[in-house]
Motif scaffolding. Structure first.
Motif, PDB file in Angstrom:
ATOM      1  N   ALA A  51      43.490   1.116  13.728  1.00 54.30           N
ATOM      2  CA  ALA A  51      43.302   0.564  12.387  1.00 54.30           C
ATOM      3  C   ALA A  51      42.662   1.586  11.455  1.00 54.30           C
ATOM      4  CB  ALA A  51      42.462  -0.702  12.452  1.00 54.30           C
ATOM      5  N   ALA A  52      41.655   2.294  11.963  1.00 52.97           N
ATOM      6  CA  ALA A  52      40.971   3.299  11.142  1.00 52.97           C
ATOM      7  C   ALA A  52      41.900   4.452  10.799  1.00 52.97           C
ATOM      8  CB  ALA A  52      39.737   3.813  11.878  1.00 52.97           C
ATOM      9  N   SER A  53      42.746   4.840  11.748  1.00 54.03           N
ATOM     10  CA  SER A  53      43.644   5.971  11.545  1.00 54.03           C
ATOM     11  C   SER A  53      44.704   5.678  10.492  1.00 54.03           C
ATOM     12  CB  SER A  53      44.306   6.361  12.873  1.00 54.03           C
ATOM     13  OG  SER A  53      43.336   6.776  13.809  1.00 54.03           O
ATOM     14  N   ILE A  54      45.304   4.484  10.545  1.00 58.44           N
ATOM     15  CA  ILE A  54      46.393   4.184   9.617  1.00 58.44           C
ATOM     16  C   ILE A  54      45.889   3.793   8.238  1.00 58.44           C
ATOM     17  CG2 ILE A  54      47.932   3.483  11.493  1.00 58.44           C
ATOM     18  CD1 ILE A  54      47.416   0.577  10.753  1.00 58.44           C
ATOM     19  N   SER A  55      44.632   3.392   8.156  1.00 62.36           N
ATOM     20  CA  SER A  55      44.081   2.975   6.866  1.00 62.36           C
ATOM     21  C   SER A  55      43.468   4.133   6.091  1.00 62.36           C
ATOM     22  CB  SER A  55      43.024   1.885   7.063  1.00 62.36           C
ATOM     23  OG  SER A  55      41.914   2.401   7.783  1.00 62.36           O
ATOM     24  N   GLY A  56      43.364   5.294   6.736  1.00 63.73           N
ATOM     25  CA  GLY A  56      42.781   6.449   6.072  1.00 63.73           C
ATOM     26  C   GLY A  56      41.278   6.402   5.967  1.00 63.73           C
ATOM     27  N   HIS A  57      40.650   5.573   6.774  1.00 66.57           N
ATOM     28  CA  HIS A  57      39.194   5.471   6.754  1.00 66.57           C
ATOM     29  C   HIS A  57      38.540   6.777   7.194  1.00 66.57           C
ATOM     30  CE1 HIS A  57      38.962   0.782   7.051  1.00 66.57           C
ATOM     31  NE2 HIS A  57      39.320   1.213   5.871  1.00 66.57           N
ATOM     32  N   GLN A  58      37.317   6.947   6.751  1.00 64.76           N
ATOM     33  CA  GLN A  58      36.512   8.081   7.193  1.00 64.76           C
ATOM     34  C   GLN A  58      35.232   7.552   7.831  1.00 64.76           C
ATOM     35  OE1 GLN A  58      36.095  10.385   3.520  1.00 64.76           O
ATOM     36  NE2 GLN A  58      37.655  11.811   4.251  1.00 64.76           N
ATOM     37  N   LYS A  59      34.659   8.362   8.693  1.00 67.10           N
ATOM     38  CA  LYS A  59      33.378   8.028   9.313  1.00 67.10           C
ATOM     39  C   LYS A  59      32.322   9.005   8.797  1.00 67.10           C
ATOM     40  CE  LYS A  59      35.183   4.863  12.060  1.00 67.10           C
ATOM     41  NZ  LYS A  59      34.882   4.480  13.432  1.00 67.10           N
ATOM     42  N   THR A  60      31.154   8.469   8.487  1.00 67.14           N
ATOM     43  CA  THR A  60      30.045   9.289   8.018  1.00 67.14           C
ATOM     44  C   THR A  60      28.953   9.331   9.070  1.00 67.14           C
ATOM     45  OG1 THR A  60      30.481   8.749   5.695  1.00 67.14           O
ATOM     46  CG2 THR A  60      28.284   9.587   6.225  1.00 67.14           C
ATOM     47  N   VAL A  61      28.510  10.541   9.401  1.00 66.22           N
ATOM     48  CA  VAL A  61      27.432  10.739  10.361  1.00 66.22           C
ATOM     49  C   VAL A  61      26.318  11.529   9.680  1.00 66.22           C
ATOM     50  CG1 VAL A  61      26.720  11.819  12.529  1.00 66.22           C
ATOM     51  CG2 VAL A  61      28.960  10.698  12.368  1.00 66.22           C
ATOM     52  N   TYR A  62      25.128  10.952   9.651  1.00 65.40           N
ATOM     53  CA  TYR A  62      23.948  11.697   9.206  1.00 65.40           C
ATOM     54  C   TYR A  62      23.302  12.290  10.453  1.00 65.40           C
ATOM     55  CZ  TYR A  62      24.345   9.535   4.604  1.00 65.40           C
ATOM     56  OH  TYR A  62      24.796   9.146   3.365  1.00 65.40           O
ATOM     57  N   PHE A  63      23.424  13.606  10.598  1.00 62.95           N
ATOM     58  CA  PHE A  63      22.831  14.256  11.773  1.00 62.95           C
ATOM     59  C   PHE A  63      21.451  14.782  11.404  1.00 62.95           C
ATOM     60  CE2 PHE A  63      21.720  17.691  14.579  1.00 62.95           C
ATOM     61  CZ  PHE A  63      22.073  17.196  15.819  1.00 62.95           C
ATOM     62  N   VAL A  64      20.461  14.381  12.194  1.00 65.58           N
ATOM     63  CA  VAL A  64      19.081  14.824  11.983  1.00 65.58           C
ATOM     64  C   VAL A  64      18.635  15.629  13.194  1.00 65.58           C
ATOM     65  CG1 VAL A  64      16.710  14.108  11.493  1.00 65.58           C
ATOM     66  CG2 VAL A  64      18.637  12.707  10.679  1.00 65.58           C
ATOM     67  N   ARG A  65      18.249  16.868  12.953  1.00 65.45           N
ATOM     68  CA  ARG A  65      17.664  17.638  14.054  1.00 65.45           C
ATOM     69  C   ARG A  65      16.206  17.210  14.223  1.00 65.45           C
ATOM     70  NH1 ARG A  65      15.970  24.048  14.679  1.00 65.45           N
ATOM     71  NH2 ARG A  65      15.439  23.870  16.901  1.00 65.45           N
ATOM     72  N   HIS A  66      15.778  17.140  15.461  1.00 66.34           N
ATOM     73  CA  HIS A  66      14.384  16.756  15.724  1.00 66.34           C
ATOM     74  C   HIS A  66      13.413  17.701  15.024  1.00 66.34           C
ATOM     75  CE1 HIS A  66      13.582  20.155  18.447  1.00 66.34           C
ATOM     76  NE2 HIS A  66      14.803  19.958  18.915  1.00 66.34           N
ATOM     77  N   ALA A  67      12.222  17.216  14.734  1.00 65.74           N
ATOM     78  CA  ALA A  67      11.181  18.043  14.137  1.00 65.74           C
ATOM     79  C   ALA A  67      10.692  19.085  15.150  1.00 65.74           C
ATOM     80  CB  ALA A  67      10.024  17.162  13.677  1.00 65.74           C
ATOM     81  N   GLU A  68       9.873  20.004  14.677  1.00 64.99           N
ATOM     82  CA  GLU A  68       9.408  21.095  15.550  1.00 64.99           C
ATOM     83  C   GLU A  68       8.699  20.546  16.787  1.00 64.99           C
ATOM     84  OE1 GLU A  68       7.145  25.085  14.442  1.00 64.99           O
ATOM     85  OE2 GLU A  68       5.720  23.477  14.932  1.00 64.99           O
ATOM     86  N   SER A  69       9.094  21.064  17.946  1.00 67.72           N
ATOM     87  CA  SER A  69       8.480  20.671  19.212  1.00 67.72           C
ATOM     88  C   SER A  69       7.578  21.791  19.713  1.00 67.72           C
ATOM     89  CB  SER A  69       9.563  20.381  20.255  1.00 67.72           C
ATOM     90  OG  SER A  69      10.252  21.577  20.589  1.00 67.72           O
TER      91      SER A  69
END
Length: 252
Positions: free
Chosen positions: A39-57
């Motif tokens: 369904a997502a492929s034929i409808s032209g949908h997009q997925k959004t990912v907010y990638f957060v790198r962990h803070a300083e360890s």
């Protein structure tokens, strides 16, 4: 003192691999399907990912001090181990970006994070309510029904995966060059299976809290043009948009 045989070491590695695969399959049964993918492929949908790198360890702190003139820094790095906690600077970094991340909560449909404590604490501070998670809870002060899920497939590159890289990722490889292309079949498999799940899932916007080498591998695997992988700073937030996989491809 006895040492583990090659077969025992191999059994351990296979068991660890099976754990993240089973975990992801369970998540797939709950939140994804082939019908959603189509369904997502034929409808032209997009997925959004907010990638957060962990803070300083603490591992980041000791790693930055490594040099031929400070051999004792290697001992300090080993002392904090693979699963190191955040540093005080790291906690300050989280306070600096917390408002920005909290503003994303109304559009997020899930928060997925590496279970290593530096990533877990980053996720808790930026998106959560400060309570310990069990992997099944619904979290977030502004999103009562927000799935909150730790995933083994999101952990930083493991020792065995480092060994697969040029120069063991110490003298060469993506850790040194800060490029997205990985030579590790293990890391590539984890990233690919995760991306396949994201595209098949019912979610259109998620937050992922993880690690820099994992992020670089993802960028390299998807062939994102213009995405900077050389300066993936601690506690940085990157907005990524995925379109449908090309025909015959599994990765978006």
């Amino acid at each position: 003192m006895s040492t583990p045989s090659d077969s025992e070491a191999s059994d351990t590695e296979e068991a660890e691999a099976a754990e993240w695969q089973l975990e992801l399959e369970e998540l797939r049964r709950r939140y994804a399907s082939a019908v959603l993918r189509h369904a997502a492929s034929i409808s032209g949908h997009q997925k959004t990912v907010y990638f957060v790198r962990h803070a300083e360890s603490m591992a980041n702190v000791h790693s930055s001090r490594l040099s031929w003139w400070r051999p004792w820094s290697a001992c300090a790095l080993c002392s904090v181990g693979f699963d190191s906690a955040l540093s005080e600077t790291g906690r300050w970094q989280l306070r600096e970006v917390q408002k920005t991340c909290r503003s994303l909560l109304p559009e997020l449909q899930a928060v997925l994070y590496s279970p290593l404590q530096r990533a877990e604490e980053t996720a808790e501070t930026l998106f959560g309510n400060g309570e310990s998670g069990n992997g099944n809870g619904m979290r977030g002060p502004h999103a009562v029904d927000l799935p909150w899920v730790p995933l083994q497939c999101l952990i930083e590159q493991t020792f065995n995966e480092h060994v697969e890289e040029p120069g063991f990722n110490v003298f060469d490889g993506p850790r040194v060059r800060k490029e997205g292309v990985t030579s590790s079949d293990g890391l590539r498999d984890r990233v690919q299976k995760f991306l396949e799940f994201v595209w098949d899932s019912e979610w259109h916007c998620i937050a992922v809290v993880g690690h820099s080498l994992w992020f670089r591998a993802m960028v390299g695997l998807t062939g994102m043009e213009g995405q900077d992988t050389k300066s993936v700073r601690n506690a940085s937030v990157s907005r990524l948009t995925f379109g449908a996989p090309a025909e015959g491809e599994a990765v978006p």
